[in-house]
Design a protein around this motif. Structure first.
Motif, PDB file in Angstrom:
ATOM      1  N   ILE A 128      91.738  85.624  11.112  1.00 32.04           N
ATOM      2  CA  ILE A 128      91.230  86.692  11.992  1.00 32.04           C
ATOM      3  C   ILE A 128      89.704  86.623  12.060  1.00 32.04           C
ATOM      4  O   ILE A 128      89.101  86.656  13.136  1.00 32.04           O
ATOM      5  CB  ILE A 128      91.675  88.084  11.472  1.00 32.04           C
ATOM      6  CG1 ILE A 128      93.191  88.247  11.614  1.00 32.04           C
ATOM      7  CG2 ILE A 128      90.935  89.213  12.192  1.00 32.04           C
ATOM      8  CD1 ILE A 128      93.739  89.555  11.056  1.00 32.04           C
ATOM      9  N   LEU A 129      89.075  86.486  10.889  1.00 32.41           N
ATOM     10  CA  LEU A 129      87.609  86.482  10.857  1.00 32.41           C
ATOM     11  C   LEU A 129      87.044  85.250  11.553  1.00 32.41           C
ATOM     12  O   LEU A 129      86.025  85.330  12.244  1.00 32.41           O
ATOM     13  CB  LEU A 129      87.106  86.571   9.407  1.00 32.41           C
ATOM     14  CG  LEU A 129      87.436  87.890   8.688  1.00 32.41           C
ATOM     15  CD1 LEU A 129      86.872  87.878   7.266  1.00 32.41           C
ATOM     16  CD2 LEU A 129      86.890  89.098   9.447  1.00 32.41           C
ATOM     17  N   THR A 130      87.711  84.121  11.404  1.00 31.99           N
ATOM     18  CA  THR A 130      87.241  82.913  12.080  1.00 31.99           C
ATOM     19  C   THR A 130      87.324  83.089  13.596  1.00 31.99           C
ATOM     20  O   THR A 130      86.404  82.732  14.327  1.00 31.99           O
ATOM     21  CB  THR A 130      88.060  81.683  11.622  1.00 31.99           C
ATOM     22  OG1 THR A 130      88.102  81.693  10.193  1.00 31.99           O
ATOM     23  CG2 THR A 130      87.417  80.390  12.075  1.00 31.99           C
ATOM     24  N   THR A 131      88.432  83.687  14.067  1.00 28.77           N
ATOM     25  CA  THR A 131      88.558  83.950  15.504  1.00 28.77           C
ATOM     26  C   THR A 131      87.416  84.841  15.997  1.00 28.77           C
ATOM     27  O   THR A 131      86.934  84.706  17.122  1.00 28.77           O
ATOM     28  CB  THR A 131      89.914  84.639  15.801  1.00 28.77           C
ATOM     29  OG1 THR A 131      90.949  83.867  15.216  1.00 28.77           O
ATOM     30  CG2 THR A 131      90.144  84.795  17.288  1.00 28.77           C
ATOM     31  N   PHE A 153      83.178  84.316  12.513  1.00 30.75           N
ATOM     32  CA  PHE A 153      82.615  84.051  11.181  1.00 30.75           C
ATOM     33  C   PHE A 153      82.924  82.591  10.823  1.00 30.75           C
ATOM     34  O   PHE A 153      83.989  82.072  11.185  1.00 30.75           O
ATOM     35  CB  PHE A 153      83.249  84.984  10.131  1.00 30.75           C
ATOM     36  CG  PHE A 153      82.842  86.428  10.279  1.00 30.75           C
ATOM     37  CD1 PHE A 153      81.733  86.934   9.601  1.00 30.75           C
ATOM     38  CD2 PHE A 153      83.565  87.293  11.100  1.00 30.75           C
ATOM     39  CE1 PHE A 153      81.356  88.268   9.750  1.00 30.75           C
ATOM     40  CE2 PHE A 153      83.191  88.629  11.248  1.00 30.75           C
ATOM     41  CZ  PHE A 153      82.082  89.111  10.571  1.00 30.75           C
ATOM     42  N   ALA A 154      82.005  81.949  10.125  1.00 30.04           N
ATOM     43  CA  ALA A 154      82.230  80.550   9.734  1.00 30.04           C
ATOM     44  C   ALA A 154      83.458  80.487   8.825  1.00 30.04           C
ATOM     45  O   ALA A 154      83.703  81.428   8.065  1.00 30.04           O
ATOM     46  CB  ALA A 154      81.001  80.020   9.000  1.00 30.04           C
ATOM     47  N   PRO A 155      84.227  79.380   8.868  1.00 36.44           N
ATOM     48  CA  PRO A 155      85.471  79.317   8.099  1.00 36.44           C
ATOM     49  C   PRO A 155      85.294  79.584   6.597  1.00 36.44           C
ATOM     50  O   PRO A 155      86.053  80.375   6.018  1.00 36.44           O
ATOM     51  CB  PRO A 155      85.972  77.893   8.345  1.00 36.44           C
ATOM     52  CG  PRO A 155      85.384  77.513   9.662  1.00 36.44           C
ATOM     53  CD  PRO A 155      84.063  78.213   9.751  1.00 36.44           C
ATOM     54  N   GLU A 156      84.282  78.956   5.975  1.00 35.68           N
ATOM     55  CA  GLU A 156      84.166  79.184   4.517  1.00 35.68           C
ATOM     56  C   GLU A 156      83.694  80.612   4.226  1.00 35.68           C
ATOM     57  O   GLU A 156      84.083  81.237   3.239  1.00 35.68           O
ATOM     58  CB  GLU A 156      83.319  78.113   3.815  1.00 35.68           C
ATOM     59  CG  GLU A 156      81.913  77.816   4.271  1.00 35.68           C
ATOM     60  CD  GLU A 156      81.771  77.204   5.679  1.00 35.68           C
ATOM     61  OE1 GLU A 156      80.624  77.037   6.061  1.00 35.68           O
ATOM     62  OE2 GLU A 156      82.766  76.932   6.399  1.00 35.68           O
ATOM     63  N   ARG A 157      82.895  81.153   5.137  1.00 38.81           N
ATOM     64  CA  ARG A 157      82.457  82.538   5.005  1.00 38.81           C
ATOM     65  C   ARG A 157      83.653  83.491   5.147  1.00 38.81           C
ATOM     66  O   ARG A 157      83.776  84.472   4.420  1.00 38.81           O
ATOM     67  CB  ARG A 157      81.418  82.820   6.102  1.00 38.81           C
ATOM     68  CG  ARG A 157      80.865  84.219   6.118  1.00 38.81           C
ATOM     69  CD  ARG A 157      80.032  84.513   4.890  1.00 38.81           C
ATOM     70  NE  ARG A 157      79.386  85.806   5.018  1.00 38.81           N
ATOM     71  CZ  ARG A 157      79.043  86.568   3.991  1.00 38.81           C
ATOM     72  NH1 ARG A 157      79.268  86.166   2.760  1.00 38.81           N
ATOM     73  NH2 ARG A 157      78.450  87.724   4.193  1.00 38.81           N
ATOM     74  N   LYS A 207      75.895  90.937  23.186  1.00 38.35           N
ATOM     75  CA  LYS A 207      74.816  90.011  23.550  1.00 38.35           C
ATOM     76  C   LYS A 207      74.702  88.845  22.574  1.00 38.35           C
ATOM     77  O   LYS A 207      74.119  87.822  22.897  1.00 38.35           O
ATOM     78  CB  LYS A 207      73.468  90.747  23.552  1.00 38.35           C
ATOM     79  CG  LYS A 207      73.230  91.596  24.795  1.00 38.35           C
ATOM     80  CD  LYS A 207      71.810  92.174  24.729  1.00 38.35           C
ATOM     81  CE  LYS A 207      71.787  93.609  25.216  1.00 38.35           C
ATOM     82  NZ  LYS A 207      70.694  94.389  24.622  1.00 38.35           N
ATOM     83  N   GLY A 208      75.200  89.013  21.339  1.00 33.67           N
ATOM     84  CA  GLY A 208      75.023  87.997  20.301  1.00 33.67           C
ATOM     85  C   GLY A 208      75.856  86.750  20.568  1.00 33.67           C
ATOM     86  O   GLY A 208      76.698  86.723  21.460  1.00 33.67           O
ATOM     87  N   ALA A 209      75.615  85.713  19.743  1.00 32.57           N
ATOM     88  CA  ALA A 209      76.361  84.467  19.907  1.00 32.57           C
ATOM     89  C   ALA A 209      77.846  84.714  19.652  1.00 32.57           C
ATOM     90  O   ALA A 209      78.709  84.199  20.347  1.00 32.57           O
ATOM     91  CB  ALA A 209      75.819  83.418  18.942  1.00 32.57           C
ATOM     92  N   SER A 210      78.155  85.516  18.630  1.00 34.07           N
ATOM     93  CA  SER A 210      79.546  85.895  18.372  1.00 34.07           C
ATOM     94  C   SER A 210      79.530  87.219  17.628  1.00 34.07           C
ATOM     95  O   SER A 210      78.497  87.634  17.107  1.00 34.07           O
ATOM     96  CB  SER A 210      80.234  84.834  17.515  1.00 34.07           C
ATOM     97  OG  SER A 210      79.720  84.909  16.191  1.00 34.07           O
TER      98      SER A 210
END
Ligand code: ZN
Length: 697
Positions: free
Chosen positions: A435-438, A441-445, A648-651
């Motif tokens: 969910i967070l990656t979608t 958020f970076a995968p390891e994060r 507005k942010g990148a993600s």
């Protein structure tokens, strides 16, 4: 306990208003007689020892300690000895003091949080029946005496001797150029900005319990509310709590295109009778009588639909409730006033709410709310509502809720998809990294954040429980039905996940743990709503109807327009009470009605075409929540500012990572660092203007 409250309530109802008894021996925090002499002697002695540059800090510290020092803390010698031992004369000594306190405070908050979580586990989680002693555990608060203890053992005085208690004005003016260390000092000192004696707290708790009980039992039995021809428009057994259920029933009645309006008019009449206190006392929480709220007549009821919930009484007197609503508000005011002398940096409830809890100056809040209610968009949105309803607006349409759009995907299908994906709480937890990656958020994060989020099966609809100490997981509480999670549960779980992510980052990745969190709940709610709005995307489904976002914005705008007026009334009434501390309930009622009509005539009558309506005065919060109402409109404004920024942010992930590290500074400073502008109404107004255009296209 419950019984005692009811007895007290019955007494209040029968004898009417009585002033609070004066408290014994709490005549405000007065300084010891030796204070002035002791202060100047210490100032000279310690300045001689540590140098002239320590004088101003010393003056401030001694004054702050003496503001709270009581006879039982010790005599002149004890005070002087304390100051000699605990004064931190240079920057290094102060840094050491602050950082060790920060560690201790984190440990205390963290472990207290864990104790509290354990005490409430049986009550909060779906893990078997709640037994009577479980409720006692859940009600126990091990932290209740912490601040008192810290004054008694003088740790609070060690802080007050060395770090400044600041006013909101100082935080607003100086805050932007303070170092993070200075912010940490200010937050540490603020923990000890009040020393309220136990007797005062007890008196406030008593009044709070009494007033809460009055509100909690203020039910209207709707099957017994009749129209002018004696018709019952509401089903048997329907009991509505004022104001929440009355308002929600009014909103739900928009669904019924044929008879909804008759019910809405009756509910409005009921609300007006409550606000003006012309409601017959006999009809409050009593299914034994029938009541026509327009003619205001009472008759014994031939129908018994109470089902044993209360004992109906057949009194047919239409004698009005004796201004009890306003007597309760006065009691709340008088109880809060008892706190004033022990709160030197914010000596009124109004100052405590705006300057300490919200940290937004009242004048600015007032200006923002007026910007909403006076916006030229209001008549344009009203026009659209008129068209959608196909009739002129009536005053109760301040609660119009028809902008919501049903999801384009069918709910049964959604339930099936969700329950298959998440049969258990653990299945949801395992999916959090994806969910967070979608969300960007970076995968390891995503993995490391998930390591600090525990998922539990909730008894209620769900909530997020933060931690007080780095390394302790936050808890995501979610509802799992027998066949697995359903769509509604998933939608809420994604909202709670937003809170959890904010809680984890703003505690574990921040430079000073005493600054962990966000300025107030509106900020974390905004983050949670950003997550929640992604729910369909997270299920791999197409985004919703393109107009649904615009409709949601209009719904928010209209809701903010309504609640802004309610908040302005709440603020005006508290000012009136402070200006008229000796008022009677009848005088307070007259003033509240005047203020409610005045606000209505100025900001609502031009749109609704009717003057002198008192509906803004119906909220129960006004009576028992001590100036809480402005939080609602401020929350809407903050949510829009933050949502626009995150878009507005990148993600979503990258923006959340950035803004959750700002921590608990003032809302304006936080918002400036996050978005470049102060907290304000512009973002919502701009979004509403765009939405109106889109919907009208
Ligand atoms: Zn929430």
């Amino acid at each position: 306990m419950q019984r005692a409250f009811i007895v007290v309530l019955a007494m209040v109802l029968s004898v009417g208003w009585a002033p609070l008894p004066a408290l014994q021996g709490t005549a405000g925090a007065s300084r010891p007689t030796w204070a002035a002499a002791s202060m100047s002697a210490l100032e000279e002695e310690l300045t001689a020892k540590y140098g002239e540059q320590s004088r101003s800090g010393l003056q401030r510290g001694l004054k702050q300690v003496l503001q709270f020092w009581r006879d039982d803390d010790g005599d002149k010698t004890a005070f002087e000895q304390f100051a000699r031992v605990h004064f931190a004369a240079d920057a290094m000594a102060r840094d050491t003091l602050r950082s060790r306190f920060e560690r201790m405070v984190e440990a205390l908050d963290g472990h207290m949080g864990e104790i509290n979580r354990h005490l409430k586990t049986q009550a909060d989680l779906e893990i078997g029946p709640i037994l009577p002693f479980d409720e006692l555990f859940a009600g126990y608060d091990p932290e209740a005496h912490l601040v008192d203890d810290f004054f008694a053992n003088k740790l609070a005085f060690a802080v007050l001797l060395n770090f400044p208690l600041t006013t909101l004005e100082e935080r607003l003016k100086g805050g932007p150029s303070w170092t993070r260390g200075q912010w940490a000092e200010a937050r540490l000192a603020a923990r000890f900005a009040r020393r309220v004696p136990a007797s005062v707290k007890l008196q406030i708790a008593r009044v709070t319990a009494e007033v809460d009980q009055y509100i909690a039992e203020y039910n209207i039995w709707m099957h017994h509310v009749t129209d002018g021809r004696g018709n019952r428009l509401f089903p048997a057994g329907k009991r509505l709590l004022s104001h929440w259920n009355l308002r929600d029933e009014l909103k739900a009645s928009y669904e019924d295109k044929t008879s909804g309006i008759a019910r809405q008019r009756l509910i409005q009449a009921v609300m007006e009778r409550i606000v003006t206190q012309s409601i017959p006392a006999a009809v409050v929480n009593n299914p034994g009588v029938d009541w026509d709220p327009v003619a205001n007549t009472v008759a014994p009821s031939p129908v018994n639909d109470a089902g044993g919930a209360v004992t109906p009484t057949g009194s047919t007197s239409n004698a009005p409730e004796p201004d009890t609503r306003y007597a309760m508000l006065l009691k709340t005011f008088q109880a809060e006033q008892l706190r004033d002398p022990y709160s030197p940096t914010a000596p009124t409830l109004i100052a405590r709410r705006f300057n300490e809890d919200r940290e937004l100056p009242e004048e600015r809040v007032k200006a923002m709310l007026e910007q909403i209610v006076m916006s030229p968009l209001v008549p344009r949105v009203a026009e659209l509502i008129k068209v959608r309803l196909g009739r002129p607006l009536e005053p109760f349409d301040i609660w119009y809720n028809g902008f919501r759009v049903k999801s384009s995907v069918n709910e049964v299908e959604l339930d099936r998809i969700v329950s298959q994906k998440y049969p258990t709480a653990d299945a949801f937890r395992r999916d959090i990294p994806s969910i967070l990656t979608t969300l960007g958020f970076a995968p390891e994060r995503s993995q490391s954040l998930t390591g600090l989020i525990a998922v539990d099966p909730a008894r209620g609809s769900g909530h997020a429980m933060g931690a007080g100490m780095r390394g302790i997981p936050t808890r995501l509480r979610t509802r799992i039905e027998k066949g697995g999670m359903n769509y509604k549960g998933f939608n809420i779980a994604v909202h709670e996940l937003g809170h959890n992510v904010e809680q984890v980052i703003s505690l574990n990745d921040i430079d000073h743990t005493i600054l962990s969190g966000v300025p107030n709940t509106a900020f974390t709610e905004a983050i949670a709503f950003v997550f929640q709005a992604q729910d369909l995307r997270l299920l791999g489904l197409a985004a919703d109807n393109p107009k649904s976002h615009a409709m949601n914005v209009l719904n928010d705008f209209w809701g903010t327009y309504e609640i802004a007026g309610v908040a302005l009334l709440d603020m005006a009434v508290w000012h009136w009470m402070y200006e008229h501390p000796k008022a009677t309930p009848a005088e307070l009622k007259a003033a509240t009605l005047d203020l409610a009509r005045g606000l209505w005539n100025k900001h609502y009558a031009p749109v609704f075409g009717k003057r002198d309506v008192v509906l803004l005065g119906i909220y129960s919060h006004m009576i028992h929540s001590t100036l809480y109402l402005p939080d609602y409109p401020i929350g809407h404004l903050i949510a829009h500012q933050l949502e626009e920024q995150i878009k507005k942010g990148a993600s979503i992930g990258s923006e959340i990572e950035r803004v959750t590290r700002i921590g608990r500074v003032t809302p304006d400073l936080w918002m400036t660092q996050a978005t470049g502008s102060l907290v304000g109404a512009d973002a919502l107004l701009e979004a509403a203007g765009k939405a109106l255009k889109e919907v009208n296209e």
